[in-house]
Design an enzyme around this catalytic site. Sequence first.
Site, PDB file in Angstrom:
ATOM      1  N   ARG A  42      -2.577  36.251  -5.351  1.00 33.28           N
ATOM      2  CA  ARG A  42      -3.418  35.725  -4.272  1.00 33.28           C
ATOM      3  C   ARG A  42      -2.629  34.913  -3.249  1.00 33.28           C
ATOM      4  O   ARG A  42      -2.902  34.950  -2.061  1.00 33.28           O
ATOM      5  CB  ARG A  42      -4.554  34.872  -4.859  1.00 33.28           C
ATOM      6  CG  ARG A  42      -5.544  35.738  -5.633  1.00 33.28           C
ATOM      7  CD  ARG A  42      -6.656  34.916  -6.229  1.00 33.28           C
ATOM      8  NE  ARG A  42      -7.571  35.757  -6.977  1.00 33.28           N
ATOM      9  CZ  ARG A  42      -8.636  35.324  -7.621  1.00 33.28           C
ATOM     10  NH1 ARG A  42      -8.923  34.043  -7.614  1.00 33.28           N
ATOM     11  NH2 ARG A  42      -9.424  36.147  -8.275  1.00 33.28           N
ATOM     12  N   ASP A 151     -21.134  26.520  -0.981  1.00 35.78           N
ATOM     13  CA  ASP A 151     -19.918  26.955  -1.673  1.00 35.78           C
ATOM     14  C   ASP A 151     -18.739  26.222  -1.033  1.00 35.78           C
ATOM     15  O   ASP A 151     -18.830  25.773   0.109  1.00 35.78           O
ATOM     16  CB  ASP A 151     -19.723  28.475  -1.535  1.00 35.78           C
ATOM     17  CG  ASP A 151     -18.812  29.047  -2.614  1.00 35.78           C
ATOM     18  OD1 ASP A 151     -19.318  29.667  -3.569  1.00 35.78           O
ATOM     19  OD2 ASP A 151     -17.569  28.865  -2.507  1.00 35.78           O
TER      20      ASP A 151
HETATM   21  C1  LIG Z   1     -17.693  33.426  -9.754  1.00 37.15           C
HETATM   22  S1  LIG Z   1     -18.458  32.802  -8.311  1.00 37.15           S
HETATM   23  C2  LIG Z   1     -20.137  32.685  -8.872  1.00 37.15           C
HETATM   24  C3  LIG Z   1     -21.120  33.094  -7.796  1.00 37.15           C
HETATM   25  C4  LIG Z   1     -22.591  33.044  -8.218  1.00 37.15           C
HETATM   26  N1  LIG Z   1     -22.996  31.705  -8.549  1.00 37.15           N
HETATM   27  C5  LIG Z   1     -22.874  33.975  -9.357  1.00 37.15           C
HETATM   28  O1  LIG Z   1     -23.131  33.520 -10.476  1.00 37.15           O
HETATM   29  O2  LIG Z   1     -22.844  35.201  -9.152  1.00 37.15           O
HETATM   30  C6  LIG Z   1     -17.903  31.095  -8.303  1.00 37.15           C
HETATM   31  C7  LIG Z   1     -18.060  30.418  -6.943  1.00 37.15           C
HETATM   32  O3  LIG Z   1     -17.840  29.028  -7.119  1.00 37.15           O
HETATM   33  C8  LIG Z   1     -17.178  28.535  -5.976  1.00 37.15           C
HETATM   34  N2  LIG Z   1     -16.497  27.261  -6.306  1.00 37.15           N
HETATM   35  C9  LIG Z   1     -15.393  27.050  -7.060  1.00 37.15           C
HETATM   36  N3  LIG Z   1     -15.061  25.750  -7.088  1.00 37.15           N
HETATM   37  C10 LIG Z   1     -15.990  25.107  -6.333  1.00 37.15           C
HETATM   38  C11 LIG Z   1     -16.189  23.740  -5.972  1.00 37.15           C
HETATM   39  N4  LIG Z   1     -15.357  22.764  -6.396  1.00 37.15           N
HETATM   40  N5  LIG Z   1     -17.234  23.436  -5.185  1.00 37.15           N
HETATM   41  C12 LIG Z   1     -18.082  24.406  -4.750  1.00 37.15           C
HETATM   42  N6  LIG Z   1     -17.945  25.722  -5.047  1.00 37.15           N
HETATM   43  C13 LIG Z   1     -16.907  26.061  -5.832  1.00 37.15           C
HETATM   44  C14 LIG Z   1     -16.213  29.653  -5.606  1.00 37.15           C
HETATM   45  O4  LIG Z   1     -15.810  29.576  -4.261  1.00 37.15           O
HETATM   46  C15 LIG Z   1     -17.037  30.896  -5.928  1.00 37.15           C
HETATM   47  O5  LIG Z   1     -17.665  31.422  -4.786  1.00 37.15           O
END
Ligand SMILES: C[S@@+](CC[C@H](N)C(=O)[O-])C[C@H]1O[C@@H](n2cnc3c(N)ncnc32)[C@H](O)[C@@H]1O
Length: 284
Positions: A42, A151
């Site tokens: 990445r 997000d």
């Molecule tokens: C695997 S995705 C899950 C998406 C959705 N909630 C689902 O279950 O399908 C995880 C998301 O968490 C976000 N994320 C990671 N760390 C974060 C943080 N500290 N604050 C807010 N969002 C965060 C990432 O950018 C990503 O879009």
Amino acid sequence: MNEIREPAYRLTDDEFRFICQYVYDIAGIVLNDSKREMVYRRLTRIVRERKLSSFSEYCQILKQNDERERPYFINAITTNLTSFFREKHHFDFLIDEELQRLIQKNQAQKRIRIWCSASSTGEEPYSIAISVCEALKSYLSSWDIKILATDIDSDVLAKAKAGIYDMHRIEDIPETYKSTYFKRGIGQNANQVKASSQLQNLITFKQLNLLHEWPMKGPFDLIFCRNVIIYFDKATQQDLFARYYELLSPGGLLFLGHSENLGPFQKYFENIGRTIFRKPIVKV
Ligand SMILES: C[S@@+](CC[C@H](N)C(=O)[O-])C[C@H]1O[C@@H](n2cnc3c(N)ncnc32)[C@H](O)[C@@H]1O
């Protein structure tokens, strides 16, 4: 530890350790050695785009705490995997039970507030919005219903806000949802669909790092925190659960992802279904 080599770039153990610490400090995301190749892949893209000669140079930029670079780094490092109606049992529960219950519960205010706290590219908040439209058709014009979708990653938020998806992303959802909530053939592209304005009007997208202060006062009736806490350590998780608890209305629900649990914080919630937790009406 094995160093990963490619003709032009080399990620040393020290650089990898620095990157792990950096991402932990700013986003709470815990990376271990099993993520080394993913990190390399990445970030190599960024090192290349910046026309840098090494990871060392890139780490120097991060060490200078360059405000402009941080969002690119975060956007590259987050895992954004999601899909429409992922973990369908949550949406079945919303449509069949919970949203009707909220109509009874919130009769006085005629207001429902939902927070989707790691919304990624938008499939999750749009699935919630579809569930709301399906279950509460006759209330939509007279009730104040809002979904906040947040997000940390600005790229996924932009995609979510646009609401444009390749057709194959919605192939598994019911035909009636496809025809009611998605417009086909966006511009020249016959293979894309756009979320309807009815869905888009229900959702507000905002950037929010869960580790930072939350500007919202709540209370929320439903909070989705699915498939994000798995990236955090236990202390961060417990801290977040306490904050979600405070922001939930009494009787409000917290939804977690399939492999996630509340750990010791479970004692403050009632487990009412598969990864669905209710904040009791009376504090325990
Ligand atoms: C695997 S995705 C899950 C998406 C959705 N909630 C689902 O279950 O399908 C995880 C998301 O968490 C976000 N994320 C990671 N760390 C974060 C943080 N500290 N604050 C807010 N969002 C965060 C990432 O950018 C990503 O879009």
